[in-house]
Enzyme design. Structure first.
Site, PDB file in Angstrom:
ATOM      1  N   LYS A   1       0.838  -1.215   0.000  1.00 35.87           N
ATOM      2  CA  LYS A   1       0.000   0.000   0.000  1.00 35.87           C
ATOM      3  C   LYS A   1       0.870   1.262   0.000  1.00 35.87           C
ATOM      4  CE  LYS A   1      -1.826  -0.889   4.077  1.00 35.87           C
ATOM      5  NZ  LYS A   1      -1.170  -2.128   4.534  1.00 35.87           N
TER       6      LYS A   1
ATOM      7  N   ARG B   1      -8.687   0.910   9.907  1.00 33.95           N
ATOM      8  CA  ARG B   1      -8.251  -0.460  10.182  1.00 33.95           C
ATOM      9  C   ARG B   1      -9.235  -1.198  11.076  1.00 33.95           C
ATOM     10  NH1 ARG B   1      -2.085   0.618   9.572  1.00 33.95           N
ATOM     11  NH2 ARG B   1      -1.170  -1.443   9.514  1.00 33.95           N
TER      12      ARG B   1
ATOM     13  N   ARG C   1      12.281  -5.755   4.954  1.00 33.23           N
ATOM     14  CA  ARG C   1      12.128  -4.303   4.775  1.00 33.23           C
ATOM     15  C   ARG C   1      13.159  -3.532   5.599  1.00 33.23           C
ATOM     16  NH1 ARG C   1       6.325  -1.660   5.384  1.00 33.23           N
ATOM     17  NH2 ARG C   1       6.372  -2.436   7.513  1.00 33.23           N
TER      18      ARG C   1
ATOM     19  N   ARG D   1      12.549  -1.729  11.261  1.00 23.29           N
ATOM     20  CA  ARG D   1      11.559  -1.301  12.248  1.00 23.29           C
ATOM     21  C   ARG D   1      11.406  -2.384  13.310  1.00 23.29           C
ATOM     22  NH1 ARG D   1       6.357   0.553   8.812  1.00 23.29           N
ATOM     23  NH2 ARG D   1       5.340  -0.611  10.458  1.00 23.29           N
TER      24      ARG D   1
ATOM     25  N   ARG E   1       1.083  -8.839  14.111  1.00 21.03           N
ATOM     26  CA  ARG E   1       0.424  -7.822  13.268  1.00 21.03           C
ATOM     27  C   ARG E   1      -0.497  -8.492  12.250  1.00 21.03           C
ATOM     28  NH1 ARG E   1       5.270  -4.763  10.908  1.00 21.03           N
ATOM     29  NH2 ARG E   1       3.786  -3.434   9.845  1.00 21.03           N
TER      30      ARG E   1
HETATM   31  P1  AMP Z   1       1.956   0.623   9.412  1.00 23.99           P
HETATM   32  O1  AMP Z   1       3.134   1.499   9.205  1.00 23.99           O
HETATM   33  O2  AMP Z   1       0.762   1.003   8.603  1.00 23.99           O
HETATM   34  O3  AMP Z   1       2.304  -0.841   9.297  1.00 23.99           O
HETATM   35  O4  AMP Z   1       1.513   0.834  10.940  1.00 23.99           O
HETATM   36  C1  AMP Z   1       2.380   0.551  12.008  1.00 23.99           C
HETATM   37  C2  AMP Z   1       1.606   0.450  13.299  1.00 23.99           C
HETATM   38  O5  AMP Z   1       0.962   1.693  13.601  1.00 23.99           O
HETATM   39  C3  AMP Z   1       0.479  -0.584  13.309  1.00 23.99           C
HETATM   40  O6  AMP Z   1       0.952  -1.891  13.543  1.00 23.99           O
HETATM   41  C4  AMP Z   1      -0.378  -0.049  14.468  1.00 23.99           C
HETATM   42  O7  AMP Z   1       0.213  -0.320  15.717  1.00 23.99           O
HETATM   43  C5  AMP Z   1      -0.298   1.461  14.228  1.00 23.99           C
HETATM   44  N1  AMP Z   1      -1.374   1.897  13.321  1.00 23.99           N
HETATM   45  C6  AMP Z   1      -1.247   2.283  12.026  1.00 23.99           C
HETATM   46  N2  AMP Z   1      -2.438   2.603  11.498  1.00 23.99           N
HETATM   47  C7  AMP Z   1      -3.357   2.388  12.477  1.00 23.99           C
HETATM   48  C8  AMP Z   1      -4.766   2.505  12.540  1.00 23.99           C
HETATM   49  N3  AMP Z   1      -5.501   2.895  11.488  1.00 23.99           N
HETATM   50  N4  AMP Z   1      -5.378   2.191  13.710  1.00 23.99           N
HETATM   51  C9  AMP Z   1      -4.663   1.801  14.787  1.00 23.99           C
HETATM   52  N5  AMP Z   1      -3.330   1.653  14.792  1.00 23.99           N
HETATM   53  C10 AMP Z   1      -2.665   1.946  13.641  1.00 23.99           C
END
Ligand code: AMP
Length: 219
Positions: A13, A88, A127, A160, A171
């Site tokens: 994405k 989400r 990554r 990360r 996750r």
């Molecule tokens: P991402 O970079 O999109 O993989 O997000 C990393 C982390 O941020 C996720 O594993 C969640 O802990 C938090 N996070 C990102 N987007 C959301 C969301 N829409 N709602 C809740 N937590 C989020």
């Protein structure tokens, strides 16, 4: 163009949103990036979110909804946006729908990046991200020119914490339980379009371009 990019972590994405936002001069609003910036800046929200993110769980809806409506408003709704990683949960999707309605706006579509789990695990564990500008690389698929160094800003590339194997698994479970139900949610609203997230980047970019043309999505 007002889109949601939807899918499990590692589906591509963010990579595709970044390419499109440069091409069309619209904003990518990536919840994960915005939250990580809050953590860096040690804001109240950042302090609340840090441990939750490192555990691979979701930050509570109320916090994320307030943050994202603010970000969408700031970016200017009329200019268009790609929401990457938001919503989400069903609660977040409801809140987003209400917010857009109140602003006299709506989504053009939700693009579902369907991707097999084995590919997700490989992408996430390989990554590497730039500690300075946040650019994404992959040790095999998108290697930087010089190992450990960002091509764009020469920052240090790091893994990360939540891309470590134990957290990746958690996750993916969180996605299955809390996020996947949104596929049906948006299908019922007639907004869901699926693409194959495992395709290579140029091929999927072409598919997205064709999809936008077919749907007559204005950029
Ligand atoms: P991402 O970079 O999109 O993989 O997000 C990393 C982390 O941020 C996720 O594993 C969640 O802990 C938090 N996070 C990102 N987007 C959301 C969301 N829409 N709602 C809740 N937590 C989020």
């Amino acid at each position: 163009m007002r889109l949601v990019f939807f899918g499990p972590p590692g589906a591509g994405k963010g990579t595709h949103a970044r390419i499109l936002t440069e091409k069309y001069q619209i904003r990518q609003l990536a919840t994960g990036d915005i939250l990580r910036q809050h953590i860096k800046d040690q804001t109240v929200l950042g302090k609340k979110a840090k441990d939750i993110i490192e555990r691979g769980e979701l930050v509570p809806d109320a916090l994320v909804n307030a943050m994202m409506s603010d970000e969408i408003r700031k970016s200017g709704l009329e200019k268009g946006f790609i929401l990457d990683g938001y919503p989400r949960t069903v609660g977040q999707a409801d809140a987003l729908g209400e917010f857009l309605k109140d602003e006299g706006s709506s989504l053009d579509g939700v693009i579902n990046f369907r991707t097999p789990e084995s590919i997700l695990v490989d992408r996430l564990s390989g990554r590497r991200v730039c500690s300075k500008c946040g650019a994404n690389f992959h040790i095999r698929n998108i290697p930087s020119k010089k190992e450990g160094v960002c091509d764009l800003c020469s920052g240090e590339l790091i893994q990360r914490k939540d891309d470590m194997p134990e957290t990746v698994q958690h996750r993916l479970e969180t996605y299955e339980k809390q996020t996947k139900p949104l596929i049906e949610y948006y299908e019922q609203k007639g907004l869901l379009y699926s693409v194959a997230g495992e395709k290579d980047i140029p091929e999927l970019q072409n598919e997205l371009k064709e999809l936008f043309e077919r749907l007559n999505i204005k950029v």
